[in-house]
Design a protein around this motif. Structure first.
Motif, mmCIF file in Angstrom:
data_model
loop_
_atom_site.group_PDB
_atom_site.id
_atom_site.type_symbol
_atom_site.label_atom_id
_atom_site.label_comp_id
_atom_site.label_asym_id
_atom_site.label_seq_id
_atom_site.Cartn_x
_atom_site.Cartn_y
_atom_site.Cartn_z
ATOM 1 N N GLU A 45 32.133 -9.409 -25.703
ATOM 2 C CA GLU A 45 32.252 -9.625 -24.263
ATOM 3 C C GLU A 45 31.646 -10.972 -23.869
ATOM 4 O OE1 GLU A 45 30.772 -7.759 -19.984
ATOM 5 O OE2 GLU A 45 29.908 -7.053 -21.869
ATOM 6 N N LEU A 46 30.478 -11.284 -24.396
ATOM 7 C CA LEU A 46 29.822 -12.547 -24.051
ATOM 8 C C LEU A 46 30.618 -13.746 -24.544
ATOM 9 C CD1 LEU A 46 26.055 -11.720 -24.701
ATOM 10 C CD2 LEU A 46 27.259 -11.840 -22.512
ATOM 11 N N LEU A 47 31.322 -13.598 -25.677
ATOM 12 C CA LEU A 47 32.145 -14.694 -26.172
ATOM 13 C C LEU A 47 33.280 -14.991 -25.186
ATOM 14 C CD1 LEU A 47 32.901 -16.758 -28.292
ATOM 15 C CD2 LEU A 47 34.096 -14.949 -29.563
ATOM 16 N N GLY A 48 33.901 -13.941 -24.666
ATOM 17 C CA GLY A 48 34.928 -14.152 -23.649
ATOM 18 C C GLY A 48 34.346 -14.792 -22.395
ATOM 19 N N LEU A 49 33.161 -14.356 -21.981
ATOM 20 C CA LEU A 49 32.517 -14.901 -20.790
ATOM 21 C C LEU A 49 32.165 -16.372 -20.989
ATOM 22 C CD1 LEU A 49 31.322 -14.338 -17.977
ATOM 23 C CD2 LEU A 49 29.181 -13.711 -19.131
ATOM 24 N N ALA A 50 31.648 -16.728 -22.176
ATOM 25 C CA ALA A 50 31.276 -18.117 -22.451
ATOM 26 C C ALA A 50 32.501 -19.023 -22.422
ATOM 27 C CB ALA A 50 30.575 -18.215 -23.808
ATOM 28 N N ARG A 51 33.600 -18.562 -22.993
ATOM 29 C CA ARG A 51 34.826 -19.377 -22.987
ATOM 30 C C ARG A 51 35.386 -19.508 -21.570
ATOM 31 N NH1 ARG A 51 36.669 -21.179 -27.631
ATOM 32 N NH2 ARG A 51 36.143 -20.163 -29.614
ATOM 33 N N GLU A 52 35.274 -18.443 -20.779
ATOM 34 C CA GLU A 52 35.755 -18.507 -19.407
ATOM 35 C C GLU A 52 34.950 -19.530 -18.607
ATOM 36 O OE1 GLU A 52 36.164 -15.646 -15.449
ATOM 37 O OE2 GLU A 52 35.710 -14.748 -17.394
ATOM 38 N N GLN A 87 37.059 2.289 -25.294
ATOM 39 C CA GLN A 87 36.129 3.169 -24.584
ATOM 40 C C GLN A 87 34.734 2.570 -24.510
ATOM 41 O OE1 GLN A 87 37.457 5.848 -23.195
ATOM 42 N NE2 GLN A 87 39.413 5.346 -24.177
ATOM 43 N N GLY A 88 34.662 1.259 -24.717
ATOM 44 C CA GLY A 88 33.358 0.602 -24.734
ATOM 45 C C GLY A 88 32.660 0.648 -23.396
ATOM 46 N N GLU A 89 31.371 0.432 -23.437
ATOM 47 C CA GLU A 89 30.560 0.486 -22.223
ATOM 48 C C GLU A 89 31.012 -0.536 -21.192
ATOM 49 O OE1 GLU A 89 25.852 -0.284 -20.995
ATOM 50 O OE2 GLU A 89 26.421 0.032 -23.086
ATOM 51 N N ALA A 90 31.501 -1.708 -21.658
ATOM 52 C CA ALA A 90 31.906 -2.775 -20.740
ATOM 53 C C ALA A 90 33.420 -2.850 -20.573
ATOM 54 C CB ALA A 90 31.380 -4.118 -21.253
ATOM 55 N N ALA A 91 34.173 -1.802 -20.988
ATOM 56 C CA ALA A 91 35.634 -1.873 -20.960
ATOM 57 C C ALA A 91 36.157 -2.111 -19.545
ATOM 58 C CB ALA A 91 36.235 -0.601 -21.553
ATOM 59 N N ASP A 92 35.610 -1.382 -18.550
ATOM 60 C CA ASP A 92 36.080 -1.567 -17.172
ATOM 61 C C ASP A 92 35.774 -2.985 -16.675
ATOM 62 O OD1 ASP A 92 37.012 0.989 -17.134
ATOM 63 O OD2 ASP A 92 35.260 1.821 -16.089
ATOM 64 N N ARG A 93 34.597 -3.465 -16.991
ATOM 65 C CA ARG A 93 34.209 -4.801 -16.543
ATOM 66 C C ARG A 93 35.098 -5.875 -17.192
ATOM 67 N NH1 ARG A 93 29.052 -4.302 -17.405
ATOM 68 N NH2 ARG A 93 28.979 -5.188 -19.511
ATOM 69 N N VAL A 94 35.366 -5.719 -18.479
ATOM 70 C CA VAL A 94 36.213 -6.674 -19.186
ATOM 71 C C VAL A 94 37.639 -6.627 -18.643
ATOM 72 C CG1 VAL A 94 37.250 -7.218 -21.420
ATOM 73 C CG2 VAL A 94 34.805 -6.708 -21.276
ATOM 74 N N ALA A 95 38.136 -5.412 -18.363
ATOM 75 C CA ALA A 95 39.492 -5.290 -17.821
ATOM 76 C C ALA A 95 39.605 -5.993 -16.471
ATOM 77 C CB ALA A 95 39.873 -3.817 -17.697
ATOM 78 N N LYS A 96 38.585 -5.902 -15.644
ATOM 79 C CA LYS A 96 38.608 -6.584 -14.351
ATOM 80 C C LYS A 96 38.622 -8.102 -14.536
ATOM 81 C CE LYS A 96 36.292 -2.913 -11.731
ATOM 82 N NZ LYS A 96 35.069 -2.533 -10.971
#
Length: 794
Positions: free
Chosen positions: A302-309, A330-339
């Protein structure tokens, strides 16, 4: 002997002081610095207030800073220290800081610190009044958050580091990963029935990302080259509706890190994210995601996607978010990543961007720029034991303002820019108060049809017209790689003077490119009239080749009226093996530039009407030719970094001006001969801590009039987060051929600057202490200067 020395020294002093007072109060070395963006480039335009000769620059084509070596003309004056720099018009945040310093001899250096690593190419103006720095922007325009939806296969890039007939080992790929700082894979291909293995870095969504890695990797892999969609990894199509994303086969985990290493790496990556050092964070997080499954692996993804963004790599970010959802649905951050993934897709629509801005209460208007005030005082004195003089040569307050307002609409963008200065002369017998207007124009752009119209005082952007003019500009993108431009109006010889209609012009130009991902070309034709008489008719071209490791700029200007070549300039830079860089600058031009106005030089009249009353048209044209000399300048530069902290460079330059004949009552002028200049400079970074820069330079110049040896030492020391201290000293030894006298000059100086958010405070002080001797006679000169100023960026 003492009397001759006194008369010569006093004459030189008075001439220098007069030129200095006029240049420092009435004019500027730099009148305006602005940044604009277009397809493929961001252009930094520097407009000089006097004639300036480009010599060389360091580094050659890329880095986080740029030092441009220049030689000011006689109309620039000769201040003891640097010139005041006006506020910048840079709404893109490209430039972090800019300064001008006196270095060795008459040389000055324009220093630019970029906000990030840049790839650039320089284009000097043919008339000596401007400089363009083109920064590579092959990626999408990040400022407007454009995300282009791809409906089919896309071009995907990799850096081919090496090729071998034998398979690569795990140690080979690990070593390559440390050099490139990105994932490494091995591809296979057949050539003439033989199987080859290729060691590759990537894949990359944008060519710019691939080229940055290519430039860095060539130090260890000199034969590295760029690959485009030429294997199964690079040719894999993106997912349906993907934003240029590349879905590759998962790489088997490489268990190179222990859990302790993983914890340490994760902690450092999070720290880099907090510091907004996204490049380092991406490298660390990429290393973590290459490991076999571990407790924090989903968080690292998740952080890798955030850093690239946050780094502006939107397509990469989308690919990383998609990888997270595929691997951890079903990851803990799945909803946040989908948004976040939906937000990237939503960002593709300009209407949605406007809707978000309206919902957030943001105005479509943006105002930026800056104001500055500087108090400057200079004093000079002369004493040879018989004659003694002293006085103040400058006592003034210099006020600068640069403002821009921009409105972004659904289709049309509107912008206004204004830049100027006003010098308040505090001397009773000084040159008086003087004001300048460097820029003042309004601009309208249609993004849908890609046309632009601009009216007012502005700077030309084609090869034969890089100065300032009052008038209109219009440009239209007729084809994806062809843009037509027109300029018309009145030329501005001095921004200190009121607008005049004496010099009219019109010009047509066409920009072509980019071709083969490296070539750009411009063609132009222009006509200039002076008080109703034809002054100049010319055609010209500008050719640019720009790849990491090799850049080339060629300019040619041909005057149709005189049937002669006005200017030819070649500027090339090449990165050689073993980290050497070679640059060459060859410039053959007319001095002054060919025009009918040159016929007025030395005549007892001031207008063409009076001149044509004395001579026929053919005679006036011949007078213009006779007053125009040939000027040749060449520079060869060699540079190389040594380790992490050291950079060495050497320049060899030659300058010559040809003779002019006697005619029309004007005496002949002999050829100047060739001034040969050899200089070397050593730069050191981080010797005393983080962020300091030191420079030691040595220069020897020999010519028909003088021989000069110069030594310069300069240091820039950061003090905490806000302060920067810069002590320096220059020592010159000059031998005059006319009378055999020798002059020693010592020039210590100190600059201190403080930056707190948008506020800058700067102090500068120093001296020039000189002694000229001839036999048992001597003459002492001293110059002291002091300045204190501030700048506030809006």
């Amino acid at each position: 002997m003492r009397v001759n020395l006194a008369i010569g020294a006093v004459s030189m002093l008075l001439a220098g002081l007069a030129g200095q007072a006029q240049a420092q109060v009435a004019g500027r070395l730099i009148e305006d610095v602005s940044v604009t963006e277009q397809d493929g480039y961001a252009t930094v335009s520097v407009v000089f207030g006097c004639n300036v000769q480009y010599v060389s620059h360091t580094p050659p084509s890329g880095g986080d800073s740029l030092r441009v070596r220049l030689v000011p003309g006689p109309d620039c004056g000769s201040p003891a220290a640097g010139w005041v720099v006006p506020p910048l018009l840079d709404d893109r945040g490209v430039i972090r800081a800019l300064d001008v310093d006196r270095t060795m001899g008459r040389n000055v250096e324009l220093g630019i610190r970029w906000s990030k690593l840049e790839q650039f190419v320089l284009v000097p103006a043919t008339n000596g009044r401007g400089l363009r720095i083109l920064l590579s922007r092959p990626e999408v325009d990040r400022s407007s958050v454009k995300v282009v939806e791809v409906t089919g296969p896309v071009s995907v890039y990799a850096v081919n580091l090496d090729a071998s007939r034998e398979p690569y080992s795990a140690a080979d790929t690990e070593a390559a990963g440390k050099v490139a700082g990105v994932p490494i894979y091995v591809s296979e291909t057949e050539v003439n029935g033989n199987k080859w293995y290729r060691l590759r870095a990537g894949p990359f969504i944008t060519e710019s990302d691939a080229r940055r890695v290519l430039a860095a990797a060539r130090a260890s892999y000199p034969k590295a080259w760029l690959a485009v969609s030429d294997d199964e990894v690079l040719s894999a199509p993106g997912a349906p509706g993907a934003v240029g994303s590349v879905r590759t086969k998962p790489t088997p985990g490489n268990a190179t890190l222990t859990q302790q290493d993983i914890d340490r790496t994760m902690k450092r990556a999070q720290e880099m994210l907090r510091r907004k050092d996204y490049v380092v964070a991406i490298q660390l997080l990429t290393l973590l995601t290459e490991q076999p499954e571990f407790p924090q692996r989903a968080q690292a993804q998740e952080l890798l996607g955030l850093a690239r963004e946050r780094n502006g790599q939107l397509a990469h970010a989308k690919a990383e978010y998609e990888t997270y959802l595929d691997r951890y649905p079903q990851g803990e951050a799945a909803d946040r990543v989908a948004k976040r993934l939906r937000a990237l897709t939503f960002a593709a629509s300009p209407a949605s961007a406007q809707a978000r801005a309206a919902a957030a209460g943001e105005s479509r208007w943006r105002v930026y720029g800056g104001i500055s005030q500087t108090y400057r005082k200079d004093t000079s004195s002369f004493d040879n034991g018989t004659v003694s003089t002293s006085g103040t040569t400058q006592d003034a307050i210099l006020n600068d303002v640069a403002l821009s307002a921009r409105r972004t609409g659904d289709r049309y963008d509107f912008a206004m820019r204004a830049s100027g200065s006003y010098g308040v002369d505090l001397m009773s017998d000084g040159p008086g108060n003087r004001g300048t207007v460097a820029l003042m124009y309004a601009e309208l752009r249609d993004r849908a049809l890609d046309w632009t119209v601009r009216g007012g005082r502005q700077s030309g952007s084609l090869g034969g017209l890089v100065g300032t003019f009052d008038g209109l500009y219009a440009g239209y993108q007729v084809l994806p790689k062809v843009r037509i431009n027109t300029h018309l109006g009145y030329l501005v010889n001095s921004t200190r003077l009121a607008p005049t209609t004496d010099q009219t012009f019109y010009a047509l130009s066409a920009d072509f490119g980019t071709f083969a991902e490296a070539w750009d070309m411009s063609l132009y034709a222009l006509n200039q009239d002076y008080v109703g008489y034809s002054d100049r008719q010319a055609i010209g071209t500008e050719v640019r080749y720009f790849r990491p490791g090799l850049t080339f700029v060629g300019l040619a200007d041909y005057d149709l009226r005189f049937g002669d070549l006005n200017d030819v300039l070649l500027l090339a830079t090449a990165v050689l093996p073993a980290r050497w860089t070679l640059s060459a600058n060859l410039d053959h031009r007319k001095s002054p530039g060919l025009s009918m106005r040159n016929a007025l030089i030395g005549q007892p009249v001031r207008s063409f009407d009076e001149l044509f009353g004395l001579y026929s048209s053919a005679q006036v044209e011949q007078l213009a030719r006779d007053r125009t000399a040939d000027s040749d300048t060449y520079t060869l530069s060699l540079s190389r970094p040594f380790g992490e902290k050291w950079q060495w460079s050497m320049d060899v330059s030659g300058v010559s001006i040809g003779a002019t004949p006697a005619s029309g009552g004007v005496d002949a002028t002999p050829a100047s001969g060739t001034d040969l200049i050899v200089s070397t400079q050593t730069m050191a970074y981080g010797l005393f801590g983080r962020g300091d820069v030191s420079s030691l330079g040595l220069q020897y110049q020999t010519g028909d009039a003088t021989d000069t040896m110069s030594l310069g030492l300069y240091t820039q020391l950061p003090l905490g987060e806000a302060w920067r201290l810069s002590p320096r000293i220059r020592i010159d030894e000059r031998e005059f051929h006319a009378d055999g006298s020798t002059q020693w000059l010592y020039a210590p100086g100190l600059r201190a600057e403080m930056r707190w958010r948008k506020f800058w405070l700067e102090f500068e002080g120093g001296a020039e202490i000189g002694q000229r001797t001839l036999g048992d006679s001597s003459a002492d000169t001293t110059r002291y200067y002091f300045s204190l100023g501030y700048r506030y960026d809006l």
